[in-house]
Design an enzyme around this catalytic site. Structure first.
Site, short mmCIF file in Angstrom:
data_model
loop_
_atom_site.label_atom_id
_atom_site.label_comp_id
_atom_site.label_asym_id
_atom_site.label_seq_id
_atom_site.Cartn_x
_atom_site.Cartn_y
_atom_site.Cartn_z
N GLY A 138 36.20 42.39 48.01
CA GLY A 138 37.30 43.34 47.87
C GLY A 138 38.53 42.72 47.24
O GLY A 138 38.55 41.52 46.87
N HIS A 168 45.14 45.86 32.30
CA HIS A 168 44.91 47.24 31.85
C HIS A 168 46.18 48.09 31.94
O HIS A 168 46.59 48.72 30.95
CB HIS A 168 43.80 47.88 32.68
CG HIS A 168 42.53 47.10 32.67
ND1 HIS A 168 41.96 46.64 31.50
CD2 HIS A 168 41.72 46.69 33.68
CE1 HIS A 168 40.85 45.98 31.80
NE2 HIS A 168 40.69 45.99 33.10
N LEU A 201 40.84 50.63 40.30
CA LEU A 201 39.90 50.89 39.21
C LEU A 201 40.63 50.85 37.88
O LEU A 201 41.79 51.28 37.78
CB LEU A 201 39.26 52.28 39.38
CG LEU A 201 38.26 52.48 40.51
CD1 LEU A 201 37.89 53.96 40.62
CD2 LEU A 201 37.01 51.64 40.30
N CYS A 243 35.16 44.29 34.21
CA CYS A 243 33.94 45.06 34.49
C CYS A 243 32.78 44.60 33.62
O CYS A 243 31.62 44.98 33.87
CB CYS A 243 34.19 46.55 34.29
SG CYS A 243 34.80 46.98 32.67
N ASP A 274 25.97 41.14 53.04
CA ASP A 274 27.05 42.10 53.27
C ASP A 274 27.10 42.41 54.75
O ASP A 274 26.06 42.54 55.40
CB ASP A 274 26.83 43.38 52.45
CG ASP A 274 28.10 44.22 52.36
OD1 ASP A 274 28.67 44.31 51.26
OD2 ASP A 274 28.52 44.78 53.39
N SER A 299 59.96 53.68 45.09
CA SER A 299 61.11 54.13 45.89
C SER A 299 62.45 53.78 45.24
O SER A 299 63.48 54.31 45.63
CB SER A 299 61.04 53.54 47.30
OG SER A 299 60.88 52.13 47.26
N PRO A 301 64.06 54.43 41.73
CA PRO A 301 63.71 55.28 40.58
C PRO A 301 63.60 54.56 39.24
O PRO A 301 62.88 55.03 38.35
CB PRO A 301 64.85 56.32 40.55
CG PRO A 301 65.35 56.36 41.96
CD PRO A 301 65.21 54.97 42.48
N VAL A 359 56.91 35.63 36.73
CA VAL A 359 58.07 36.19 37.43
C VAL A 359 57.98 35.74 38.89
O VAL A 359 57.01 36.05 39.58
CB VAL A 359 58.10 37.72 37.33
CG1 VAL A 359 59.25 38.28 38.18
CG2 VAL A 359 58.27 38.15 35.87
N THR A 404 53.22 45.95 36.95
CA THR A 404 51.78 46.04 36.71
C THR A 404 51.19 44.68 37.05
O THR A 404 50.59 44.01 36.20
CB THR A 404 51.46 46.47 35.27
OG1 THR A 404 52.23 45.65 34.35
CG2 THR A 404 51.84 47.91 35.03
N TYR A 416 30.36 47.28 44.06
CA TYR A 416 29.94 47.37 42.66
C TYR A 416 29.83 46.00 42.00
O TYR A 416 28.84 45.68 41.36
CB TYR A 416 30.94 48.24 41.88
CG TYR A 416 30.67 49.72 41.97
CD1 TYR A 416 29.47 50.21 42.44
CD2 TYR A 416 31.63 50.64 41.57
CE1 TYR A 416 29.23 51.58 42.51
CE2 TYR A 416 31.40 52.01 41.64
CZ TYR A 416 30.19 52.47 42.11
OH TYR A 416 29.96 53.82 42.19
#
Length: 451
Positions: free
Chosen positions: A243, A10, A298, A42, A179, A272, A274, A79, A110, A159
């Protein structure tokens, strides 16, 4: 300007589109270790239960689409090292095993997240699976359509776990949800809401085993025996859903992180270093209810952050507004949505909070039909600033969670929400919208407490 992007789900896909929109002359090289991009995880449970008919429909982009935008897409390229000081990445072609070193002017991380796999004895069994990517989705769909898979144990009541419970239950399987928390959806909703979910599952024949800790798996030819600190459950399939953790090992010792490895970014998505930007599940978000960093993986956060990188690639232009962790789900005919904090979570984080729970119909009783809405609002006692809202109903309350999100984002108080202008028309709501009524009741409680 040479831009290297690591990963393209995403956040990566949104970054590519945004950079090419704002800086079409930028040279973009994208390295993705999988053979697909932009998979909507999702939708896995929806496909398992048959609501989504074709799993391929969960892709909203493709390498070809991104190449047509002008990006150089390198699929099945991993990578393996990053040198932020010298601005290089080391890349392995997973097909040929060729290793190359690539330089960059700007780097975008990402890299996403991966499901937590606890070190539980026996967990290596192939009948114990995850739910995250396209490969996992295909396996789960195959299991859901295999008549030999009768008993399914879902471990984790968030969820993803609860949606998979419904999905396999709808497919006619014997489902057990385990759980270690006292209730399902513990972090998102209070007990009044989660009890309704547990009762709903039980009414549909699901075994709900909350407050139990999985200690081991016994692997037999006939089944996986899931052993908790209280019980044992036999399963033909076990789905782990406890999780996620960020994939940021590449940047260890080079970029500032949270203790769990989530990359820290400023308002313009810069790390950290730039010239290194980051977005998505690998990144800590600014959580508006507390004003602190938090790890909240999310898709909504990912696409917003990735899009902002395109705006801010050359100079700080558009600030990231942060998040309220607004989310929702539908279980059978019950709609649930929340934004911000529960009272219990707020107090865990050191906030002096209070809450109120009430039920009211979404529109007047004189209409041919209406439906009750269970709702809770949480606020900071000293300021009456709204910290969170929870909603549950057979009526579609999802857009009200978005309204609550705006209220929390803008640091509105109980008084603000109690009397903010909302439409009235009997088809849609009452003279005061139910969010108005919720805030008015909370305001009356807060005023009585302060008196």
């Amino acid at each position: 300007m040479k831009v290297v992007i690591i990963g393209s789900t995403h956040a990566g896909t949104a970054t590519i589109k945004s950079i090419k929109s704002h800086y079409p002359e930028a040279e973009i090289d994208v390295y993705e270790k999988n053979d697909n991009v932009s998979f909507l995880s999702c939708g896995i449970a929806l496909t398992v239960q048959g609501e989504v008919k074709n799993i391929e429909d969960l892709f909203y982009s493709s390498p070809e689409i991104l190449r047509d935008l002008g990006a150089n897409i390198h699929m099945e390229h991993e990578v393996t090292a990053v040198d932020t000081a010298n601005k290089t990445v080391t890349v392995t072609d997973l097909t040929t095993q060729t290793v190359t070193t690539v330089s960059y002017d700007k780097l975008v991380a990402t890299t996403g997240s991966w499901p937590v796999v606890p070190p539980i004895p026996g967990i290596e069994d192939e009948r114990i699976v995850l739910s995250k990517n396209y490969t996992h989705a295909k396996a789960l769909i195959s299991y859901a359509n295999d008549p030999k898979i009768r008993r399914v144990v879902i471990i984790g009541g968030g969820y993803i776990g609860t949606e998979l419970v419904e999905a396999f239950n709808v497919k006619g399987r014997e489902v057990t949800l385990i759980d270690n928390q006292p209730t399902v959806l513990n972090r998102y909703f209070d007990d009044a809401f989660t009890k309704n979910v547990a009762d709903l599952f039980t009414a549909h024949g699901v075994t709900v085993a909350t407050g139990q800790l999985v200690q081991s798996f016994e692997n037999t030819p006939e089944a996986v025996i899931v052993k908790t600190d209280q019980s044992e459950f036999a399963a033909d399939l076990v789905v782990m859903s406890v999780g996620f953790r960020p994939n940021t090992q590449l940047f260890a010792g080079q970029l500032d992180m949270m203790p769990n490895g989530a990359l820290l970014v400023n308002d313009y998505m810069q790390t950290s270093q730039p010239d290194v930007y980051a977005a998505g599940d690998s990144v800590a978000v600014h959580y508006n209810p507390t004003g602190e960093n938090a790890y909240i993986p999310l898709a909504t956060n990912a696409v917003r952050q990735g899009t902002l990188i395109g705006y801010n690639l050359v100079k700080p232009t558009v600030k990231y507004m942060g998040t309220q962790s607004t989310s929702g789900l539908k279980l059978y005919d019950l709609n649930m949505a929340s934004s911000g904090l529960t009272e219990a979570h707020a107090k865990e984080l050191g906030l002096d909070a209070a809450s109120l729970t009430m039920t009211d119909n979404f529109r007047p009783e004189f209409m041919s039909s209406t439906a009750p809405v269970l709702m809770t609002i949480t606020w900071e006692k000293t300021t009456q600033r709204i910290l969170g809202v929870q909603l549950q109903s057979k009526y579609d309350i999802s857009q009200s969670a978005n309204t609550a999100s705006v209220a929390i984002q803008n640091r509105m108080t109980l008084t603000d929400l109690a009397f903010v202008d909302m439409l009235f028309q009997p088809w849609f709501d009452r003279p005061f919208n139910y969010l108005n009524l919720l805030a008015q009741a909370a305001l009356a409680q807060a005023d009585k407490t302060d008196a």
